[in-house]
Write a protein that holds these residues in place. Structure first.
Motif, PDB file in Angstrom:
ATOM      1  N   VAL A   1       0.866  -1.181   0.000  1.00  0.00           N
ATOM      2  CA  VAL A   1       0.000   0.000   0.000  1.00  0.00           C
ATOM      3  C   VAL A   1       0.905   1.233   0.000  1.00  0.00           C
ATOM      4  O   VAL A   1       1.914   1.252   0.692  1.00  0.00           O
ATOM      5  N   TYR A   2       0.562   2.230  -0.807  1.00  0.00           N
ATOM      6  CA  TYR A   2       1.373   3.461  -0.787  1.00  0.00           C
ATOM      7  C   TYR A   2       1.258   4.112   0.580  1.00  0.00           C
ATOM      8  O   TYR A   2       0.169   4.172   1.155  1.00  0.00           O
ATOM      9  N   ARG A   3       2.405   4.620   1.035  1.00  0.00           N
ATOM     10  CA  ARG A   3       2.359   5.439   2.247  1.00  0.00           C
ATOM     11  C   ARG A   3       2.552   6.898   1.860  1.00  0.00           C
ATOM     12  O   ARG A   3       3.145   7.201   0.826  1.00  0.00           O
ATOM     13  N   ASP A   4       2.040   7.760   2.691  1.00  0.00           N
ATOM     14  CA  ASP A   4       2.300   9.184   2.496  1.00  0.00           C
ATOM     15  C   ASP A   4       3.770   9.416   2.799  1.00  0.00           C
ATOM     16  O   ASP A   4       4.224   9.169   3.910  1.00  0.00           O
ATOM     17  N   LEU A   5       4.526   9.860   1.801  1.00  0.00           N
ATOM     18  CA  LEU A   5       5.965  10.022   1.978  1.00  0.00           C
ATOM     19  C   LEU A   5       6.328  11.462   2.343  1.00  0.00           C
ATOM     20  O   LEU A   5       7.501  11.805   2.440  1.00  0.00           O
ATOM     21  N   GLY A   6       5.312  12.282   2.524  1.00  0.00           N
ATOM     22  CA  GLY A   6       5.561  13.686   2.867  1.00  0.00           C
ATOM     23  C   GLY A   6       5.672  14.523   1.599  1.00  0.00           C
ATOM     24  O   GLY A   6       5.935  14.012   0.513  1.00  0.00           O
ATOM     25  N   ARG A   7       5.490  15.808   1.786  1.00  0.00           N
ATOM     26  CA  ARG A   7       5.435  16.699   0.614  1.00  0.00           C
ATOM     27  C   ARG A   7       6.743  16.730  -0.148  1.00  0.00           C
ATOM     28  O   ARG A   7       6.761  16.722  -1.374  1.00  0.00           O
ATOM     29  N   THR A   8       7.860  16.772   0.587  1.00  0.00           N
ATOM     30  CA  THR A   8       9.160  16.916  -0.075  1.00  0.00           C
ATOM     31  C   THR A   8       9.469  15.688  -0.916  1.00  0.00           C
ATOM     32  O   THR A   8       9.891  15.790  -2.075  1.00  0.00           O
ATOM     33  N   MET A   9       9.256  14.513  -0.317  1.00  0.00           N
ATOM     34  CA  MET A   9       9.565  13.278  -1.057  1.00  0.00           C
ATOM     35  C   MET A   9       8.630  13.131  -2.261  1.00  0.00           C
ATOM     36  O   MET A   9       9.050  12.676  -3.325  1.00  0.00           O
ATOM     37  N   LEU A  10       7.374  13.529  -2.095  1.00  0.00           N
ATOM     38  CA  LEU A  10       6.461  13.431  -3.238  1.00  0.00           C
ATOM     39  C   LEU A  10       6.920  14.359  -4.372  1.00  0.00           C
ATOM     40  O   LEU A  10       6.818  13.991  -5.549  1.00  0.00           O
ATOM     41  N   SER A  11       7.482  15.498  -4.016  1.00  0.00           N
ATOM     42  CA  SER A  11       8.029  16.390  -5.057  1.00  0.00           C
ATOM     43  C   SER A  11       9.183  15.712  -5.774  1.00  0.00           C
ATOM     44  O   SER A  11       9.315  15.847  -6.997  1.00  0.00           O
ATOM     45  N   THR A  12      10.012  15.018  -5.022  1.00  0.00           N
ATOM     46  CA  THR A  12      11.124  14.306  -5.660  1.00  0.00           C
ATOM     47  C   THR A  12      10.583  13.266  -6.647  1.00  0.00           C
ATOM     48  O   THR A  12      11.032  13.184  -7.791  1.00  0.00           O
ATOM     49  N   TYR A  13       9.602  12.487  -6.203  1.00  0.00           N
ATOM     50  CA  TYR A  13       8.974  11.514  -7.100  1.00  0.00           C
ATOM     51  C   TYR A  13       8.437  12.228  -8.353  1.00  0.00           C
ATOM     52  O   TYR A  13       8.635  11.777  -9.479  1.00  0.00           O
ATOM     53  N   SER A  14       7.722  13.341  -8.132  1.00  0.00           N
ATOM     54  CA  SER A  14       7.076  14.042  -9.244  1.00  0.00           C
ATOM     55  C   SER A  14       8.100  14.582 -10.229  1.00  0.00           C
ATOM     56  O   SER A  14       7.893  14.511 -11.442  1.00  0.00           O
ATOM     57  N   GLU A  15       9.207  15.130  -9.687  1.00  0.00           N
ATOM     58  CA  GLU A  15      10.234  15.674 -10.587  1.00  0.00           C
ATOM     59  C   GLU A  15      10.826  14.570 -11.458  1.00  0.00           C
ATOM     60  O   GLU A  15      10.998  14.742 -12.660  1.00  0.00           O
ATOM     61  N   LEU A  16      11.136  13.442 -10.839  1.00  0.00           N
ATOM     62  CA  LEU A  16      11.724  12.332 -11.613  1.00  0.00           C
ATOM     63  C   LEU A  16      10.733  11.838 -12.661  1.00  0.00           C
ATOM     64  O   LEU A  16      11.086  11.584 -13.816  1.00  0.00           O
ATOM     65  N   TYR A  17       9.482  11.738 -12.238  1.00  0.00           N
ATOM     66  CA  TYR A  17       8.452  11.245 -13.160  1.00  0.00           C
ATOM     67  C   TYR A  17       8.277  12.208 -14.333  1.00  0.00           C
ATOM     68  O   TYR A  17       8.201  11.789 -15.494  1.00  0.00           O
ATOM     69  N   LEU A  18       8.258  13.493 -14.022  1.00  0.00           N
ATOM     70  CA  LEU A  18       8.095  14.508 -15.064  1.00  0.00           C
ATOM     71  C   LEU A  18       9.253  14.456 -16.051  1.00  0.00           C
ATOM     72  O   LEU A  18       9.059  14.587 -17.262  1.00  0.00           O
ATOM     73  N   GLU A  19      10.445  14.285 -15.512  1.00  0.00           N
ATOM     74  CA  GLU A  19      11.623  14.204 -16.387  1.00  0.00           C
ATOM     75  C   GLU A  19      11.496  13.007 -17.329  1.00  0.00           C
ATOM     76  O   GLU A  19      11.781  13.111 -18.522  1.00  0.00           O
ATOM     77  N   PHE A  20      11.064  11.893 -16.774  1.00  0.00           N
ATOM     78  CA  PHE A  20      10.855  10.706 -17.618  1.00  0.00           C
ATOM     79  C   PHE A  20       9.820  10.994 -18.707  1.00  0.00           C
ATOM     80  O   PHE A  20      10.024  10.717 -19.887  1.00  0.00           O
ATOM     81  N   LYS A  21       8.714  11.628 -18.311  1.00  0.00           N
ATOM     82  CA  LYS A  21       7.631  11.904 -19.272  1.00  0.00           C
ATOM     83  C   LYS A  21       8.088  12.875 -20.367  1.00  0.00           C
ATOM     84  O   LYS A  21       7.820  12.665 -21.538  1.00  0.00           O
ATOM     85  N   MET A  22       8.775  13.940 -19.934  1.00  0.00           N
ATOM     86  CA  MET A  22       9.133  15.009 -20.867  1.00  0.00           C
ATOM     87  C   MET A  22      10.199  14.579 -21.847  1.00  0.00           C
ATOM     88  O   MET A  22      10.228  15.024 -22.984  1.00  0.00           O
ATOM     89  N   HIS A  23      11.121  13.765 -21.377  1.00  0.00           N
ATOM     90  CA  HIS A  23      12.265  13.460 -22.222  1.00  0.00           C
ATOM     91  C   HIS A  23      12.109  12.166 -23.001  1.00  0.00           C
ATOM     92  O   HIS A  23      13.074  11.637 -23.526  1.00  0.00           O
ATOM     93  N   ARG A  24      10.852  11.700 -23.064  1.00  0.00           N
ATOM     94  CA  ARG A  24      10.623  10.545 -23.938  1.00  0.00           C
ATOM     95  C   ARG A  24      10.852  11.015 -25.348  1.00  0.00           C
ATOM     96  O   ARG A  24      10.559  12.152 -25.688  1.00  0.00           O
ATOM     97  N   LYS A  25      11.350  10.093 -26.150  1.00  0.00           N
ATOM     98  CA  LYS A  25      11.744  10.472 -27.531  1.00  0.00           C
ATOM     99  C   LYS A  25      10.620  11.233 -28.246  1.00  0.00           C
ATOM    100  O   LYS A  25       9.468  11.115 -27.948  1.00  0.00           O
TER     101      LYS A  25
END
Ligand code: N2P
Length: 357
Positions: A333-357
């Protein structure tokens, strides 16, 4: 009576009827006197007929708005611009909302139908005693795939998706925890990992999937799959059930490396202006027969034990969507990782999404 008196009487009676009729219409519309509630739910996540029934039975009008991720919903509620009376966060977002003091405690006396919920789904760690949330649907994240196109049993786990044969074949549901979770799980890490090295490795692993990724999409994922626009989709379980209903070439797999088990819930945000109406709505949705009708329509798994009796065994005995205890034990089950950690997840995810070929 003289003709003119007839006429006056007729006009008077007609006017009276019109007036009464307009009043009735107004009430049916939930305008003055009867109130309205604003419900904020995921897209494609309720039977419209259930909403209609609620409005008819309670004379409370429902203003209905949708979102497509916990993060979008949370941002909107934080911002406070809309007086939402009911919202539907998943468990880790319930924790976040409690932590940020965004929720009103529920009055259990106004939710007698809570007794219909299977105790397995009550009193979970994200909200002990269900002070703020009650279960709506639950499910998993997994892989829907076309067994006619790929071969029966071709997909067993996350790592199968990196097969070079599946170039341009994979649709991903657009969710930060879901997609980052797939990267983490495929490497044997936890869905709640906060080690930056692991997160960076998960993002690199996702980058390597890019040639196989056809698109990252929202609710339309189920139509795209059912129409065979792509043979593989990373989806929430209920969407897979709907795809299979539409197109029996598809199957759904709970990945062998593990995956997410989630619980979506009703809450009353502090933005609420009709707290009684919100309780009435939640209690209505917990009614066994209503929950059964809604479950047949929505196709996700219901936590409502009393509703199961109204559902056909093809639904309730399908292990893909009602997995046994042993399968459930290896899910996370996902746990709340806190706002800062969720931002880290979001930044990495966004980078993956944006830099797809
Ligand atoms: C419905 C979305 C399901 C929500 N379209 C998964 N938490």
């Amino acid at each position: 009576m003289r003709p003119l008196v007839y006429l006056y009487t007729f006009v008077a009676v007609a006017a009276l009827l019109l007036w009464a009729g307009a009043g009735a219409l107004e009430r049916a519309d939930g305008l003055p006197g009867t109130g309205a509630i604003i419900v904020y739910n995921w897209g494609d996540y309720i039977d419209p007929d259930v909403l209609r029934r609620f409005e008819e039975e309670t004379r409370i009008r429902v203003i209905y708005q949708t979102f497509d991720s916990n993060e979008a919903m949370l941002a909107k509620i934080r911002q406070g611009g809309t007086p939402f009376d009911v919202a539907v966060p998943s468990e880790y977002t319930v924790s976040r909302m409690i932590a940020e003091d965004l929720l009103i405690p529920l009055d259990h006396a106004k939710l007698p139908n809570l007794k219909n919920i299977d105790p397995l789904f009550l009193n979970l760690p994200f909200d002990p005693g269900n002070r703020y949330s009650v279960p709506y649907f639950w499910g998993t994240v997994g892989i829907a795939y076309n067994k006619d196109a790929l071969g029966d049993g071709a997909i067993r786990g996350w790592n199968d998706l990196w097969d070079p044969d599946y170039r341009d074949s994979v649709l991903l549901i657009d969710g930060v925890r879901e997609v980052m979770g797939m990267g983490l799980n495929s490497l044997g890490h936890s869905l709640n990992d906060t080690d930056l090295e692991h997160l960076t490795a998960a993002k690199a692993k996702l980058d390597a999937l890019t040639p196989n990724v056809r698109a990252i999409v929202g609710d339309e994922i189920k139509f795209l799959l059912a129409n065979e626009e792509a043979p593989i989709g990373v989806v929430w379980s209920g969407d897979a059930a709907e795809v299979i209903d539409e197109n029996d070439a598809f199957d759904y797999v709970i990945p062998e490396e593990g995956t997410n088990l989630w619980f979506d819930t009703f809450v009353i945000p502090k933005t609420a202006t009709n707290v009684d109406g919100a309780h009435a709505f939640i209690n209505f949705m917990l009614d066994a027969e209503v929950a059964a009708q809604n479950t047949e329509y929505v196709r996700y798994s219901t936590p409502n034990r009393e509703a199961l009796a109204y559902l056909p065994p093809e639904i309730t005995e399908d292990q893909r969507f009602y997995p046994d205890a042993e399968t459930l034990r290896r899910l996370e089950v996902y746990r709340d990782l806190g706002r800062t950690m969720l931002s880290t997840y979001s930044e990495l995810y966004l980078e993956f999404k944006m830099h797809r070929k």
